[in-house]
Design an enzyme around this catalytic site. Structure first.
Site, short mmCIF file in Angstrom:
data_model
loop_
_atom_site.label_atom_id
_atom_site.label_comp_id
_atom_site.label_asym_id
_atom_site.label_seq_id
_atom_site.Cartn_x
_atom_site.Cartn_y
_atom_site.Cartn_z
N ASN A 17 0.86 -1.18 0.00
CA ASN A 17 0.00 0.00 0.00
C ASN A 17 0.90 1.23 0.00
O ASN A 17 1.51 1.55 1.01
CB ASN A 17 -0.89 -0.04 1.25
CG ASN A 17 -1.70 1.23 1.43
OD1 ASN A 17 -1.77 2.07 0.52
ND2 ASN A 17 -2.31 1.40 2.59
N TRP A 18 0.96 1.88 -1.15
CA TRP A 18 1.86 3.04 -1.27
C TRP A 18 1.29 4.30 -0.62
O TRP A 18 1.98 5.31 -0.54
CB TRP A 18 2.16 3.32 -2.76
CG TRP A 18 3.24 2.43 -3.31
CD1 TRP A 18 3.81 1.36 -2.70
CD2 TRP A 18 3.91 2.57 -4.57
NE1 TRP A 18 4.76 0.81 -3.50
CE2 TRP A 18 4.85 1.53 -4.66
CE3 TRP A 18 3.78 3.46 -5.65
CZ2 TRP A 18 5.68 1.36 -5.77
CZ3 TRP A 18 4.60 3.28 -6.76
CH2 TRP A 18 5.54 2.25 -6.81
N LYS A 19 0.04 4.25 -0.20
CA LYS A 19 -0.61 5.43 0.40
C LYS A 19 -0.40 6.64 -0.54
O LYS A 19 -0.40 6.46 -1.75
CB LYS A 19 -0.07 5.67 1.82
CG LYS A 19 -0.15 4.40 2.67
CD LYS A 19 0.09 4.62 4.13
CE LYS A 19 -0.04 3.29 4.86
NZ LYS A 19 0.08 3.42 6.30
N HIS A 54 -9.39 1.50 5.39
CA HIS A 54 -8.09 1.65 6.04
C HIS A 54 -8.24 2.60 7.23
O HIS A 54 -9.04 3.53 7.18
CB HIS A 54 -7.07 2.22 5.03
CG HIS A 54 -5.66 2.12 5.55
ND1 HIS A 54 -5.16 3.02 6.46
CD2 HIS A 54 -4.68 1.22 5.31
CE1 HIS A 54 -3.91 2.67 6.76
NE2 HIS A 54 -3.59 1.58 6.07
N GLU A 114 -6.56 4.99 8.17
CA GLU A 114 -6.35 6.41 7.83
C GLU A 114 -7.63 7.00 7.24
O GLU A 114 -7.91 8.19 7.43
CB GLU A 114 -5.15 6.53 6.87
CG GLU A 114 -3.84 6.31 7.63
CD GLU A 114 -2.74 5.64 6.84
OE1 GLU A 114 -2.79 5.62 5.61
OE2 GLU A 114 -1.79 5.13 7.48
N GLU A 167 -4.90 -4.65 10.90
CA GLU A 167 -3.84 -3.65 11.07
C GLU A 167 -4.07 -2.90 12.39
O GLU A 167 -4.86 -1.95 12.43
CB GLU A 167 -3.87 -2.64 9.92
CG GLU A 167 -3.65 -3.27 8.56
CD GLU A 167 -3.13 -2.27 7.54
OE1 GLU A 167 -2.03 -2.50 7.03
OE2 GLU A 167 -3.80 -1.25 7.29
N GLY A 214 3.03 2.52 10.75
CA GLY A 214 3.98 3.61 10.55
C GLY A 214 4.73 4.01 11.80
O GLY A 214 5.38 5.06 11.83
N SER A 263 3.92 -1.93 10.22
CA SER A 263 5.38 -1.97 10.34
C SER A 263 5.98 -3.32 9.95
O SER A 263 6.93 -3.79 10.58
CB SER A 263 5.83 -1.56 11.75
OG SER A 263 5.43 -0.23 12.02
N GLY A 275 3.07 -1.07 4.22
CA GLY A 275 3.09 0.35 3.87
C GLY A 275 4.49 0.78 3.47
O GLY A 275 4.97 0.51 2.36
N GLY A 276 5.20 1.43 4.39
CA GLY A 276 6.51 2.04 4.11
C GLY A 276 7.49 1.12 3.40
O GLY A 276 8.17 1.55 2.45
P1 13P Z 1 3.38 0.56 7.55
O1 13P Z 1 3.84 -0.76 6.98
O2 13P Z 1 4.09 1.75 7.00
O3 13P Z 1 3.34 0.50 9.05
O4 13P Z 1 1.85 0.75 7.07
C1 13P Z 1 0.95 -0.29 7.25
C2 13P Z 1 -0.30 0.02 6.53
O5 13P Z 1 -1.05 0.90 6.92
C3 13P Z 1 -0.59 -0.72 5.29
O6 13P Z 1 -1.90 -0.50 4.86
#
Ligand code: 13P
Length: 257
Positions: free
Chosen positions: A18-20, A103, A105, A172, A178, A213, A234-235
């Protein structure tokens, strides 16, 4: 064969990036170039969810690598005067198989609640997309012993889901997103067991991913937890190198079981 809690899973794990709100065209092209000739291992399905602007440009490039495409959100109407929105059929048109929904967010920053999420799920299914439904508790909720109650409320959006609807769930924990904090293998195992139980009660038998993470250093341990059938990353999905290390860790775990 993976033994996952009280059930046996024969499903291929999914590693989804997920590149957000990250990624310019040149960065996406570099990502694909960095993948080089690495093919996705057979044991694992791989998917990438870039921002909308990169869906069309990445679609064919990722298809050639055996990587599925997904979006990070969708609106529930098929078309019309909804300025700024993207419909499920537009995502199909761009080559998407998956769409991330709910999600944390979007729940926390954009205020998305169950009613809207339910409409988006129905719209995704009617367009032939597979939703990746995100669920997860905040730190205070875990500390107050509320985790299972929160997850049950979030999963209630599946009560009216059509039988056999294509679905993946991603657990999650919000406090692990993050932050560099990951849930411990015990917490992951226990919570995934509860989620699978709840899904069974609701008539669904689907993959449950872990997210929060996930990195090359912890991927193998997390993917080996019973009831975990992949990761939402994510990251660490922004660089081809770290993303493919996570894919390989998941493939090794799947091959060893
Ligand atoms: P991180 O891997 O950056 O913690 O993000 C997780 C996430 O929200 C994937 O949707």
């Amino acid at each position: 064969m993976r033994q996952s809690g009280s059930y046996t899973s024969r499903r291929r794990p999914l590693i989804a990036g997920n590149w957000k709100m990250h990624g310019m065209l040149d960065e996406a092209q570099q990502f694909v170039a960095d993948l080089g000739n690495i093919a996705s291992p057979d044991q694992v399905e791989v998917a990438l969810m870039p921002p909308y602007t990169l869906l069309h440009p990445l679609s064919e490039l990722l298809r050639q690598k055996g990587i599925q495409l997904g979006a990070q959100n969708v609106y529930y109407e098929p078309k019309g005067a909804f300025t700024g929105s993207i419909s499920p059929l537009m995502l199909r048109d761009a080559g998407c198989r998956y769409v991330i929904l709910a999600h944390s967010e979007r729940r926390d920053i954009m205020g998305e609640a169950n009613e809207l999420i339910g409409k988006k799920l129905a719209a995704a299914w009617s367009a032939g997309l597979e939703p990746i439904l995100c669920i997860g508790e905040h730190l205070e909720e875990r500390q107050d012993g509320e985790t299972n109650a929160v997850l049950r409320r979030q999963l209630a959006v599946l009560e009216d889901a059509p039988e056999g609807a294509a679905l993946t769930v991603a657990y999650e924990p919000v406090w692990a997103i993050g932050t560099g904090l990951t849930a411990s293998p015990e917490q992951v195992t226990e919570t995934h067991a509860f989620i699978h139980e709840e899904l069974t009660r609701l008539g669904h038998d689907c993959r449950v991913l872990y997210g929060g993470s996930v990195k090359p250093e912890n991927a193998a341990e997390l993917m080996a937890c019973p009831g975990v059938e992949g990761a939402l990353v994510g990251g660490a999905s922004l660089q081809a190198d770290s993303f493919m290390k996570i894919v390989q860790a998941a493939a090794d775990v799947a091959a060893g079981e």
